[in-house]
Design a protein around this motif. Structure first.
Motif, PDB file in Angstrom:
ATOM      1  N   SER A  72       0.863  -1.174   0.000  1.00  0.00           N
ATOM      2  CA  SER A  72       0.000   0.000   0.000  1.00  0.00           C
ATOM      3  C   SER A  72       0.903   1.229   0.000  1.00  0.00           C
ATOM      4  O   SER A  72       2.085   1.151   0.335  1.00  0.00           O
ATOM      5  CB  SER A  72      -0.933   0.012   1.206  1.00  0.00           C
ATOM      6  OG  SER A  72      -0.188   0.145   2.405  1.00  0.00           O
ATOM      7  N   TYR A  73       0.328   2.373  -0.379  1.00  0.00           N
ATOM      8  CA  TYR A  73       1.104   3.612  -0.456  1.00  0.00           C
ATOM      9  C   TYR A  73       0.161   4.748  -0.096  1.00  0.00           C
ATOM     10  O   TYR A  73      -0.884   4.913  -0.724  1.00  0.00           O
ATOM     11  CB  TYR A  73       1.634   3.772  -1.873  1.00  0.00           C
ATOM     12  CG  TYR A  73       2.858   4.642  -2.049  1.00  0.00           C
ATOM     13  CD1 TYR A  73       3.476   5.317  -1.007  1.00  0.00           C
ATOM     14  CD2 TYR A  73       3.399   4.799  -3.312  1.00  0.00           C
ATOM     15  CE1 TYR A  73       4.596   6.092  -1.208  1.00  0.00           C
ATOM     16  CE2 TYR A  73       4.529   5.577  -3.539  1.00  0.00           C
ATOM     17  CZ  TYR A  73       5.125   6.224  -2.477  1.00  0.00           C
ATOM     18  OH  TYR A  73       6.237   6.990  -2.694  1.00  0.00           O
ATOM     19  N   LEU A  74       0.511   5.520   0.910  1.00  0.00           N
ATOM     20  CA  LEU A  74      -0.360   6.618   1.321  1.00  0.00           C
ATOM     21  C   LEU A  74       0.440   7.894   1.506  1.00  0.00           C
ATOM     22  O   LEU A  74       1.663   7.870   1.663  1.00  0.00           O
ATOM     23  CB  LEU A  74      -1.140   6.266   2.587  1.00  0.00           C
ATOM     24  CG  LEU A  74      -0.365   5.954   3.871  1.00  0.00           C
ATOM     25  CD1 LEU A  74      -0.008   7.206   4.643  1.00  0.00           C
ATOM     26  CD2 LEU A  74      -1.187   5.018   4.736  1.00  0.00           C
ATOM     27  N   GLU A  75      -0.277   8.994   1.457  1.00  0.00           N
ATOM     28  CA  GLU A  75       0.307  10.321   1.656  1.00  0.00           C
ATOM     29  C   GLU A  75      -0.377  10.959   2.861  1.00  0.00           C
ATOM     30  O   GLU A  75      -1.600  10.870   3.016  1.00  0.00           O
ATOM     31  CB  GLU A  75       0.055  11.178   0.412  1.00  0.00           C
ATOM     32  CG  GLU A  75       0.510  12.608   0.542  1.00  0.00           C
ATOM     33  CD  GLU A  75       0.202  13.444  -0.691  1.00  0.00           C
ATOM     34  OE1 GLU A  75       0.631  14.607  -0.711  1.00  0.00           O
ATOM     35  OE2 GLU A  75      -0.459  12.953  -1.626  1.00  0.00           O
ATOM     36  N   ILE A  76       0.423  11.581   3.718  1.00  0.00           N
ATOM     37  CA  ILE A  76      -0.117  12.307   4.871  1.00  0.00           C
ATOM     38  C   ILE A  76       0.168  13.784   4.657  1.00  0.00           C
ATOM     39  O   ILE A  76       1.320  14.192   4.504  1.00  0.00           O
ATOM     40  CB  ILE A  76       0.526  11.836   6.189  1.00  0.00           C
ATOM     41  CG1 ILE A  76       0.327  10.343   6.374  1.00  0.00           C
ATOM     42  CG2 ILE A  76      -0.056  12.621   7.372  1.00  0.00           C
ATOM     43  CD1 ILE A  76       1.122   9.752   7.520  1.00  0.00           C
TER      44      ILE A  76
ATOM     45  N   GLU B  48       6.865  -5.951  -9.733  1.00  0.00           N
ATOM     46  CA  GLU B  48       5.508  -5.487  -9.429  1.00  0.00           C
ATOM     47  C   GLU B  48       5.509  -4.519  -8.246  1.00  0.00           C
ATOM     48  O   GLU B  48       4.741  -3.561  -8.228  1.00  0.00           O
ATOM     49  CB  GLU B  48       4.586  -6.672  -9.170  1.00  0.00           C
ATOM     50  CG  GLU B  48       4.290  -7.473 -10.416  1.00  0.00           C
ATOM     51  CD  GLU B  48       3.331  -8.619 -10.179  1.00  0.00           C
ATOM     52  OE1 GLU B  48       2.720  -8.701  -9.087  1.00  0.00           O
ATOM     53  OE2 GLU B  48       3.169  -9.449 -11.095  1.00  0.00           O
ATOM     54  N   ILE B  49       6.380  -4.762  -7.269  1.00  0.00           N
ATOM     55  CA  ILE B  49       6.509  -3.826  -6.143  1.00  0.00           C
ATOM     56  C   ILE B  49       7.010  -2.480  -6.653  1.00  0.00           C
ATOM     57  O   ILE B  49       6.496  -1.421  -6.280  1.00  0.00           O
ATOM     58  CB  ILE B  49       7.449  -4.402  -5.065  1.00  0.00           C
ATOM     59  CG1 ILE B  49       6.812  -5.627  -4.397  1.00  0.00           C
ATOM     60  CG2 ILE B  49       7.793  -3.334  -4.016  1.00  0.00           C
ATOM     61  CD1 ILE B  49       7.741  -6.373  -3.469  1.00  0.00           C
TER      62      ILE B  49
ATOM     63  N   GLU C  28       6.296   3.279  -8.192  1.00  0.00           N
ATOM     64  CA  GLU C  28       6.340   4.312  -9.228  1.00  0.00           C
ATOM     65  C   GLU C  28       4.961   4.929  -9.469  1.00  0.00           C
ATOM     66  O   GLU C  28       4.838   6.144  -9.633  1.00  0.00           O
ATOM     67  CB  GLU C  28       6.896   3.728 -10.527  1.00  0.00           C
ATOM     68  CG  GLU C  28       8.376   3.420 -10.455  1.00  0.00           C
ATOM     69  CD  GLU C  28       8.896   2.611 -11.624  1.00  0.00           C
ATOM     70  OE1 GLU C  28       8.093   2.223 -12.516  1.00  0.00           O
ATOM     71  OE2 GLU C  28      10.107   2.342 -11.650  1.00  0.00           O
ATOM     72  N   ALA C  29       3.916   4.088  -9.488  1.00  0.00           N
ATOM     73  CA  ALA C  29       2.552   4.599  -9.694  1.00  0.00           C
ATOM     74  C   ALA C  29       2.152   5.531  -8.555  1.00  0.00           C
ATOM     75  O   ALA C  29       1.601   6.616  -8.788  1.00  0.00           O
ATOM     76  CB  ALA C  29       1.568   3.434  -9.804  1.00  0.00           C
ATOM     77  N   GLY C  30       2.425   5.132  -7.320  1.00  0.00           N
ATOM     78  CA  GLY C  30       2.081   5.967  -6.174  1.00  0.00           C
ATOM     79  C   GLY C  30       2.879   7.252  -6.141  1.00  0.00           C
ATOM     80  O   GLY C  30       2.346   8.326  -5.839  1.00  0.00           O
TER      81      GLY C  30
ATOM     82  N   ILE D 174       4.091   7.020   2.917  1.00  0.00           N
ATOM     83  CA  ILE D 174       4.468   5.745   3.526  1.00  0.00           C
ATOM     84  C   ILE D 174       4.131   4.641   2.541  1.00  0.00           C
ATOM     85  O   ILE D 174       2.975   4.444   2.167  1.00  0.00           O
ATOM     86  CB  ILE D 174       3.718   5.510   4.856  1.00  0.00           C
ATOM     87  CG1 ILE D 174       4.041   6.624   5.845  1.00  0.00           C
ATOM     88  CG2 ILE D 174       4.076   4.136   5.424  1.00  0.00           C
ATOM     89  CD1 ILE D 174       3.220   6.567   7.118  1.00  0.00           C
ATOM     90  N   PHE D 175       5.157   3.928   2.096  1.00  0.00           N
ATOM     91  CA  PHE D 175       4.994   2.756   1.237  1.00  0.00           C
ATOM     92  C   PHE D 175       5.211   1.542   2.125  1.00  0.00           C
ATOM     93  O   PHE D 175       6.265   1.403   2.749  1.00  0.00           O
ATOM     94  CB  PHE D 175       6.018   2.773   0.096  1.00  0.00           C
ATOM     95  CG  PHE D 175       5.856   1.638  -0.876  1.00  0.00           C
ATOM     96  CD1 PHE D 175       4.910   1.720  -1.892  1.00  0.00           C
ATOM     97  CD2 PHE D 175       6.623   0.503  -0.784  1.00  0.00           C
ATOM     98  CE1 PHE D 175       4.749   0.698  -2.783  1.00  0.00           C
ATOM     99  CE2 PHE D 175       6.483  -0.540  -1.688  1.00  0.00           C
ATOM    100  CZ  PHE D 175       5.530  -0.444  -2.684  1.00  0.00           C
ATOM    101  N   THR D 176       4.218   0.652   2.189  1.00  0.00           N
ATOM    102  CA  THR D 176       4.286  -0.494   3.090  1.00  0.00           C
ATOM    103  C   THR D 176       4.193  -1.782   2.306  1.00  0.00           C
ATOM    104  O   THR D 176       3.357  -1.918   1.405  1.00  0.00           O
ATOM    105  CB  THR D 176       3.122  -0.444   4.116  1.00  0.00           C
ATOM    106  OG1 THR D 176       3.127   0.829   4.760  1.00  0.00           O
ATOM    107  CG2 THR D 176       3.262  -1.529   5.146  1.00  0.00           C
TER     108      THR D 176
END
Length: 91
Positions: A8-12, A54-55, A60-62, A83-85
């Motif tokens: 998963s990849y999120l932005e804060i 694939e990771i 790169e997409a995120g 945060i990339f998990t």
């Protein structure tokens, strides 16, 4: 042993959370707590991956969805954190 790997990849930004891998990148997500799952981000996109390539594609997409802007000190500055998990489940 069998393994299941996903990421998963999120932005804060300003104490708000955005999903960098989802189809809709402008919807703020909520942090929740569950007695079994613990603390998690509701509706965060999880992508199943099978190899390093694939990771890397997910990262790169995120990263391309991560909002940045130019400042006098840095051409690709960001006022947010990401945060990339990578999750690994073994059975």
């Amino acid at each position: 042993k069998k393994f299941l790997i996903w990421c998963s990849y999120l932005e804060i930004y300003n104490e708000m959370i955005l999903d960098l891998l989802g189809d809709i990148n402008d919807k703020w997500l909520d942090v929740k707590e569950d007695s079994k799952k613990g603390i998690y981000v509701k509706d965060l996109t999880n992508v199943i991956v099978k190899n390093i390539k694939e990771i890397q594609k997910c990262m790169e997409a995120g990263t391309s969805n991560w909002k940045t802007g130019e400042t006098a000190m840095n051409k690709h500055s960001s006022w947010s954190h990401s945060i990339f998990t990578i999750y690994i489940e073994c059975a």
